[in-house]
Structures are given as structure tokens and as C-alpha cells.
Design a protein around this motif. Structure first.
Motif, PDB file in Angstrom:
ATOM      1  N   ILE A   1       0.841  -1.204   0.000  1.00  0.00           N
ATOM      2  CA  ILE A   1       0.000   0.000   0.000  1.00  0.00           C
ATOM      3  C   ILE A   1       0.872   1.248   0.000  1.00  0.00           C
ATOM      4  O   ILE A   1       0.610   2.203  -0.732  1.00  0.00           O
ATOM      5  CB  ILE A   1      -0.971  -0.011   1.195  1.00  0.00           C
ATOM      6  CG1 ILE A   1      -1.984  -1.155   1.038  1.00  0.00           C
ATOM      7  CG2 ILE A   1      -1.697   1.330   1.320  1.00  0.00           C
ATOM      8  CD1 ILE A   1      -2.843  -1.398   2.265  1.00  0.00           C
ATOM      9  N   GLN A   2       1.927   1.238   0.805  1.00  0.00           N
ATOM     10  CA  GLN A   2       2.841   2.377   0.832  1.00  0.00           C
ATOM     11  C   GLN A   2       3.448   2.610  -0.553  1.00  0.00           C
ATOM     12  O   GLN A   2       3.580   3.751  -0.997  1.00  0.00           O
ATOM     13  CB  GLN A   2       3.935   2.154   1.872  1.00  0.00           C
ATOM     14  CG  GLN A   2       4.877   3.336   2.002  1.00  0.00           C
ATOM     15  CD  GLN A   2       5.926   3.109   3.068  1.00  0.00           C
ATOM     16  OE1 GLN A   2       6.259   1.976   3.425  1.00  0.00           O
ATOM     17  NE2 GLN A   2       6.451   4.196   3.610  1.00  0.00           N
ATOM     18  N   LYS A   3       3.792   1.541  -1.244  1.00  0.00           N
ATOM     19  CA  LYS A   3       4.358   1.666  -2.590  1.00  0.00           C
ATOM     20  C   LYS A   3       3.340   2.274  -3.558  1.00  0.00           C
ATOM     21  O   LYS A   3       3.686   3.140  -4.362  1.00  0.00           O
ATOM     22  CB  LYS A   3       4.822   0.299  -3.094  1.00  0.00           C
ATOM     23  CG  LYS A   3       5.529   0.356  -4.420  1.00  0.00           C
ATOM     24  CD  LYS A   3       6.067  -1.002  -4.816  1.00  0.00           C
ATOM     25  CE  LYS A   3       6.752  -0.899  -6.169  1.00  0.00           C
ATOM     26  NZ  LYS A   3       7.284  -2.182  -6.600  1.00  0.00           N
ATOM     27  N   ILE A   4       2.089   1.839  -3.478  1.00  0.00           N
ATOM     28  CA  ILE A   4       1.042   2.404  -4.338  1.00  0.00           C
ATOM     29  C   ILE A   4       0.900   3.901  -4.067  1.00  0.00           C
ATOM     30  O   ILE A   4       0.732   4.696  -4.991  1.00  0.00           O
ATOM     31  CB  ILE A   4      -0.307   1.687  -4.116  1.00  0.00           C
ATOM     32  CG1 ILE A   4      -0.242   0.238  -4.598  1.00  0.00           C
ATOM     33  CG2 ILE A   4      -1.442   2.425  -4.839  1.00  0.00           C
ATOM     34  CD1 ILE A   4      -1.436  -0.616  -4.187  1.00  0.00           C
ATOM     35  N   LEU A   5       0.976   4.277  -2.808  1.00  0.00           N
ATOM     36  CA  LEU A   5       0.800   5.682  -2.423  1.00  0.00           C
ATOM     37  C   LEU A   5       2.044   6.535  -2.645  1.00  0.00           C
ATOM     38  O   LEU A   5       1.994   7.749  -2.502  1.00  0.00           O
ATOM     39  CB  LEU A   5       0.395   5.765  -0.950  1.00  0.00           C
ATOM     40  CG  LEU A   5      -0.974   5.190  -0.599  1.00  0.00           C
ATOM     41  CD1 LEU A   5      -1.147   5.129   0.911  1.00  0.00           C
ATOM     42  CD2 LEU A   5      -2.083   6.006  -1.246  1.00  0.00           C
ATOM     43  N   SER A   6       3.159   5.915  -2.992  1.00  0.00           N
ATOM     44  CA  SER A   6       4.424   6.649  -3.103  1.00  0.00           C
ATOM     45  C   SER A   6       4.438   7.696  -4.212  1.00  0.00           C
ATOM     46  O   SER A   6       5.292   8.581  -4.200  1.00  0.00           O
ATOM     47  CB  SER A   6       5.590   5.681  -3.289  1.00  0.00           C
ATOM     48  OG  SER A   6       5.517   5.035  -4.543  1.00  0.00           O
ATOM     49  N   ALA A   7       3.512   7.628  -5.143  1.00  0.00           N
ATOM     50  CA  ALA A   7       3.451   8.633  -6.203  1.00  0.00           C
ATOM     51  C   ALA A   7       3.072  10.005  -5.648  1.00  0.00           C
ATOM     52  O   ALA A   7       3.365  11.029  -6.262  1.00  0.00           O
ATOM     53  CB  ALA A   7       2.448   8.213  -7.274  1.00  0.00           C
ATOM     54  N   LYS A   8       2.446  10.024  -4.501  1.00  0.00           N
ATOM     55  CA  LYS A   8       2.049  11.274  -3.846  1.00  0.00           C
ATOM     56  C   LYS A   8       2.856  11.420  -2.562  1.00  0.00           C
ATOM     57  O   LYS A   8       3.354  10.454  -2.010  1.00  0.00           O
ATOM     58  CB  LYS A   8       0.555  11.243  -3.492  1.00  0.00           C
ATOM     59  CG  LYS A   8      -0.353  11.004  -4.664  1.00  0.00           C
ATOM     60  CD  LYS A   8      -0.661  12.281  -5.351  1.00  0.00           C
ATOM     61  CE  LYS A   8      -1.695  12.025  -6.441  1.00  0.00           C
ATOM     62  NZ  LYS A   8      -2.107  13.224  -7.080  1.00  0.00           N
ATOM     63  N   ALA A   9       2.952  12.636  -2.076  1.00  0.00           N
ATOM     64  CA  ALA A   9       3.698  12.882  -0.836  1.00  0.00           C
ATOM     65  C   ALA A   9       2.741  12.808   0.353  1.00  0.00           C
ATOM     66  O   ALA A   9       2.039  13.760   0.647  1.00  0.00           O
ATOM     67  CB  ALA A   9       4.373  14.255  -0.895  1.00  0.00           C
ATOM     68  N   TYR A  10       2.711  11.654   0.992  1.00  0.00           N
ATOM     69  CA  TYR A  10       1.889  11.457   2.180  1.00  0.00           C
ATOM     70  C   TYR A  10       2.805  11.095   3.346  1.00  0.00           C
ATOM     71  O   TYR A  10       3.819  10.436   3.163  1.00  0.00           O
ATOM     72  CB  TYR A  10       0.896  10.304   1.992  1.00  0.00           C
ATOM     73  CG  TYR A  10      -0.146  10.521   0.927  1.00  0.00           C
ATOM     74  CD1 TYR A  10      -1.071  11.549   1.042  1.00  0.00           C
ATOM     75  CD2 TYR A  10      -0.218   9.689  -0.182  1.00  0.00           C
ATOM     76  CE1 TYR A  10      -2.044  11.745   0.067  1.00  0.00           C
ATOM     77  CE2 TYR A  10      -1.184   9.878  -1.155  1.00  0.00           C
ATOM     78  CZ  TYR A  10      -2.093  10.908  -1.024  1.00  0.00           C
ATOM     79  OH  TYR A  10      -3.050  11.096  -1.980  1.00  0.00           O
ATOM     80  N   ALA A  11       2.396  11.499   4.534  1.00  0.00           N
ATOM     81  CA  ALA A  11       3.061  11.038   5.750  1.00  0.00           C
ATOM     82  C   ALA A  11       2.328   9.767   6.157  1.00  0.00           C
ATOM     83  O   ALA A  11       1.145   9.798   6.488  1.00  0.00           O
ATOM     84  CB  ALA A  11       2.957  12.093   6.839  1.00  0.00           C
ATOM     85  N   ILE A  12       3.014   8.632   6.101  1.00  0.00           N
ATOM     86  CA  ILE A  12       2.377   7.340   6.328  1.00  0.00           C
ATOM     87  C   ILE A  12       2.859   6.738   7.637  1.00  0.00           C
ATOM     88  O   ILE A  12       4.051   6.740   7.940  1.00  0.00           O
ATOM     89  CB  ILE A  12       2.654   6.386   5.147  1.00  0.00           C
ATOM     90  CG1 ILE A  12       2.020   6.956   3.882  1.00  0.00           C
ATOM     91  CG2 ILE A  12       2.134   4.985   5.445  1.00  0.00           C
ATOM     92  CD1 ILE A  12       2.286   6.171   2.629  1.00  0.00           C
ATOM     93  N   SER A  13       1.896   6.244   8.402  1.00  0.00           N
ATOM     94  CA  SER A  13       2.225   5.504   9.620  1.00  0.00           C
ATOM     95  C   SER A  13       1.475   4.175   9.573  1.00  0.00           C
ATOM     96  O   SER A  13       0.582   3.984   8.754  1.00  0.00           O
ATOM     97  CB  SER A  13       1.879   6.312  10.874  1.00  0.00           C
ATOM     98  OG  SER A  13       0.534   6.713  10.858  1.00  0.00           O
ATOM     99  N   PHE A  14       1.863   3.256  10.463  1.00  0.00           N
ATOM    100  CA  PHE A  14       1.325   1.898  10.425  1.00  0.00           C
ATOM    101  C   PHE A  14       0.852   1.460  11.801  1.00  0.00           C
ATOM    102  O   PHE A  14       1.374   1.896  12.825  1.00  0.00           O
ATOM    103  CB  PHE A  14       2.398   0.901   9.956  1.00  0.00           C
ATOM    104  CG  PHE A  14       2.977   1.229   8.619  1.00  0.00           C
ATOM    105  CD1 PHE A  14       4.145   1.950   8.518  1.00  0.00           C
ATOM    106  CD2 PHE A  14       2.353   0.807   7.470  1.00  0.00           C
ATOM    107  CE1 PHE A  14       4.685   2.253   7.278  1.00  0.00           C
ATOM    108  CE2 PHE A  14       2.882   1.109   6.224  1.00  0.00           C
ATOM    109  CZ  PHE A  14       4.052   1.831   6.125  1.00  0.00           C
TER     110      PHE A  14
END
Length: 136
Positions: A18-31
Motif C-alpha cells: 500500500i505504501q508503494k502504491i501511495l508513493s506517487a504522492k507525498a503522504y506522511a504514512i504511519s502503520f
């Protein structure tokens, strides 16, 4: 300001995908990797969007959504519930709990990004209500 996304799944490989899919945009991701940690991390990080697996250790994703929706700070936060394809029978329960969308795993990257874009607008003047974004 960078949008914050909390990914909740017990499988680190799913979180990484999921993080890889979202990597096109700049998001702060936590798990978070279980239901208890999901609620705790949500309260700690105040995400703009959550992606929650239906099946979690220490409680189901439905419980996570219901607990968060009971807190005023999370009433309008968009939540995408994800689950194995066999869980489609849970669709009504997922929306009754308060999820905005329900998508099958493995995620279709194009469809997933479409839902993220609809539920997490980048324009500050746009807003998305709690209407259910049902899978196409």
C-alpha cells in the motif's frame, strides 16, 4: 500541508504494498498492525485518512471503525476498509460500522488511488461527506 495516512494491516507486506502504491504522492504514512494499536495510533497521529483491514489481531477492523466513529475527532475522517475477496459478504456491516469504501485485496492500484483521491482531496476547498463510496 502533507496529508497523513494510517495503514492498518497485520501483514507488513500488505502495508509495504500500500505504501508503494501511495508513493506517487507525498503522504506522511504511519502503520498499525492490530486493532488496539490502530485506535491508539489514530489518536496519536490524527490521520487525514485510514486504510483498515477487516481481519486484525486483537479485534476486527469493524471494531476499529466503530470505536473511531464514536470519537468526535474521527466522525468525518475517511476510512477505506480492505479485505480478502471472500469477505464481500461483510459489505453491509462494513458500511454500517462507518467505513467510506470497501475494497478487495489484492488492491487494484488504479482503483485504490481513485478512492484515495476521492476521499482525500488535495484542494483545501473540496470536501467529501460520509457517503459510502461503494466498489465499482
Amino acid at each position: 500541508m502533507m496529508k497523513r495516512i494510517l495503514i492498518v494491516d497485520s501483514d507488513p507486506r500488505v502495508c509495504q504494498a500500500i505504501q508503494k502504491i501511495l508513493s506517487a504522492k507525498a503522504y506522511a504514512i504511519s502503520f498499525a498492525f492490530d486493532a488496539v494499536a490502530a485506535v491508539s495510533e489514530a489518536r496519536k497521529h490524527n490521520p487525514d485518512l485510514m486504510i483498515v483491514d477487516l481481519s486484525l489481531p486483537a479485534g476486527s477492523g469493524l471494531v476499529v471503525v466503530e470505536r473511531l466513529r464514536a470519537l468526535p475527532a474521527f466522525v468525518r475522517m475517511p476510512i477505506i476498509m480492505i479485505a480478502e475477496r471472500g469477505a464481500r459478504l461483510e459489505t453491509e456491516r462494513v458500511f454500517q460500522a462507518g467505513a467510506n469504501a470497501f475494497l478487495p485485496k489484492p488492491l487494484n492500484p488504479h482503483l485504490f488511488l481513485n478512492y484515495v483521491g476521492r476521499l482525500l482531496p488535495t484542494e483545501p476547498t473540496q470536501s467529501v461527506g460520509l457517503e459510502a463510496a461503494r466498489p465499482l
